[in-house]
Design a protein around this motif. Structure first.
Motif: not given
Length: 509
Positions: A155-163
């Motif tokens: 339900e929740e996927l956090d892929l922030g602050q990557n490249r």
């Protein structure tokens, strides 16, 4: 009650012995807290290099934050009851295939702020019950095809602050239950529109802090249930007229910290249910009349940190009658809000005008007494008699501290602590000032009316004055003749009287 058969009794006893042995062998490492009642193990800053294998095998919650763990090894095979795992702020570089195969009950997995550079769909084998996955703050560069297809409950996927610079169109295939997706602070050069097709139930999306400068038409196609969209810090210079088309239920939109030179009025008008809007830290100089036209349900507007903003025109909020909170703060050039710009907002209860360039505020600007929150601090106010009304307002309520910037002898003094004399007011009573002002105004009006009447009827007045003078002259001549006649008659009468009364001479004998 039937007596268990001998083989069954033997199995029960053996299971009990094994469980007892496991509990007896369970060991809580130094720096960890292990609770066998709540089945929670917490090892924060415990200097662990590996995942411990001596914990109670029945634990359900495992927190291993701020350690030096470099890999996820076979240790997780011992903990099949886990529901929550937090491996944040470690030194994880990679996750071997099937590392979580035994975690069929795991609901939340936090791998944020590590050094993970790649994952594949076999990384998540066994996590069919997972609802929350965080990979924020890692080194991921791309999202390959069907990467999360083995996570049907996610339900929740956090892929922030990557490249991340590439997202395969089928990267999110299978995530039919996904409600929250964070792709902010990556290296995307365009909105990955084609990959959104699989996310028909998505409610919240963050794609800000990337490198795209334009939102094309239908940029968020397929996200018909999206209610919260954040595109802040994306270097936006242009928004196509139909960029937000299809977002008919969007409630909150973040457009702050971009390079917009004008408010995108037409583009925003396609969002009929928008309630919260943030457009600060852009490059527009004016909030023009009807700038937010069409946003009839708007309740909260934040225009903060717009370094070029100088003026708010009358009618800028004329279409936003449901506005409850207005935040205009840290706009270093904002010194003018035209009369009427904040009028006609019956629901306005929170007004923040903090840290701008205002030197004064006018009393008709807003319905000040009806505000529940008022913040006017950090403006270069000139504390003069014209702000006596504001001093009275601040003294009656718990508002932010408002300090004077001028004149020099009042600098840094709280406005509400000043007397009327210190503000340079000749009269202390504002009602008395109003009454005197009204009387003076009435007198001026009467004099003006009299002047108009005199000018309009000047010929009649001149004729009347001529008649009056002529009559006066005629009366004067008659009176003169009357007075002359009266004098002659009086002379004759007096002469006769003198003769009558003249004494008779006596002759001597």
């Amino acid at each position: 009650m039937a007596t268990p058969s001998p083989p069954l009794l033997l199995l029960i006893c053996l299971a009990a012995l094994l469980a007892s042995a496991a509990r007896a062998l369970a060991f809580c490492p130094t720096g960890c807290t292990c609770d066998d009642d709540t089945l929670v193990v917490t090892c924060i800053e415990a200097n662990l290099d590996v995942i411990p294998i001596t914990l109670n095998p029945s634990i359900q919650r495992l927190v291993l934050k701020y350690n030096r763990i470099k890999t996820v090894d076979a240790a997780f095979q011992f903990y099949g009851e886990l529901k929550y795992v937090d491996l944040s702020y470690n030194h994880l570089v990679s996750i071997p295939t099937r590392s979580f195969e035994a975690q069929r009950k795991l609901v939340e997995l936090h791998l944020n702020h590590n050094k993970i550079s790649s994952v594949n769909n076999r990384t998540f084998v066994g996590l069919r019950a997972l609802t929350v996955l965080s990979l924020r703050g890692n080194y991921l560069e791309e999202l390959p095809e069907r990467l999360f297809s083995l996570l049907p409950q996610l339900e929740e996927l956090d892929l922030g602050q990557n490249r991340i610079s590439r997202v395969d169109p089928a990267a999110f295939a299978g995530l039919t239950a996904l409600r929250v997706l964070y792709l902010d602070d990556n290296q995307l050069r365009a909105v990955p529109t084609s990959s959104f097709v699989e996310l028909s139930n998505l409610a919240e999306l963050k794609v800000g802090l990337n490198a795209f400068t334009t939102l094309p038409d239908d940029a968020f196609r397929g996200l018909n249930r999206l209610t919260n969209l954040d595109v802040s810090g994306a270097s936006l210079q242009n928004i196509s007229e139909n960029a937000f088309r299809g977002l008919s239920v969007l409630r909150s939109l973040g457009l702050h910290d971009n390079c917009l030179r004008v408010i995108p009025t037409r583009q925003l008008a396609t969002l009929p249910r928008l309630e919260e809007l943030s457009v600060g830290q852009n490059e527009f100089t004016t909030l023009e009349a009807h700038a937010f036209q069409g946003l009839e349900k708007l309740k909260r507007l934040d225009v903060s940190g717009a370094q070029q903003l100088e003026r708010v025109e009358k009618g800028a909020l004329a279409d936003n009658l449901n506005l409850e909170a207005l935040i205009l703060s840290s706009n270093k050039k904002l010194s003018s809000v035209e009369e009427g710009a904040l009028a006609g907002l019956p629901n306005l209860r929170h007004l923040v005008l903090r840290d701008n360039a205002f030197t004064t505020f006018s009393e008709p600007l807003a319905t000040w007494p009806e505000l529940r929150k008022l913040d006017l601090a950090e403006n270069p106010l000139e504390c003069r008699c014209s702000l006596l009304w504001l001093r009275d307002l601040l003294s009656r309520r718990n508002a932010s501290q408002v300090l004077c910037a001028a004149p020099k002898h009042l600098k840094d003094r709280p406005l509400k602590s000043l007397s009327a004399d210190e503000l340079g007011c000749a009269l202390h009573d504002t009602r008395q000032q109003a009454i005197i002002g009204a009387l003076c105004g009435t007198g001026v009006a009467l004099v003006a009316l009299l002047g108009i009447l005199l000018y309009r009827y000047r010929r009649r007045l001149q004729d009347a004055l001529k008649d009056y003078k002529w009559n006066n002259r005629a009366i004067s001549r008659k009176e003169h003749e009357y007075q002359k006649t009266f004098s002659d008659e009086d002379y004759i009468v007096r002469a006769a009287q003198q003769q009558t009364l003249k004494p008779i001479p006596v002759t001597e004998l």
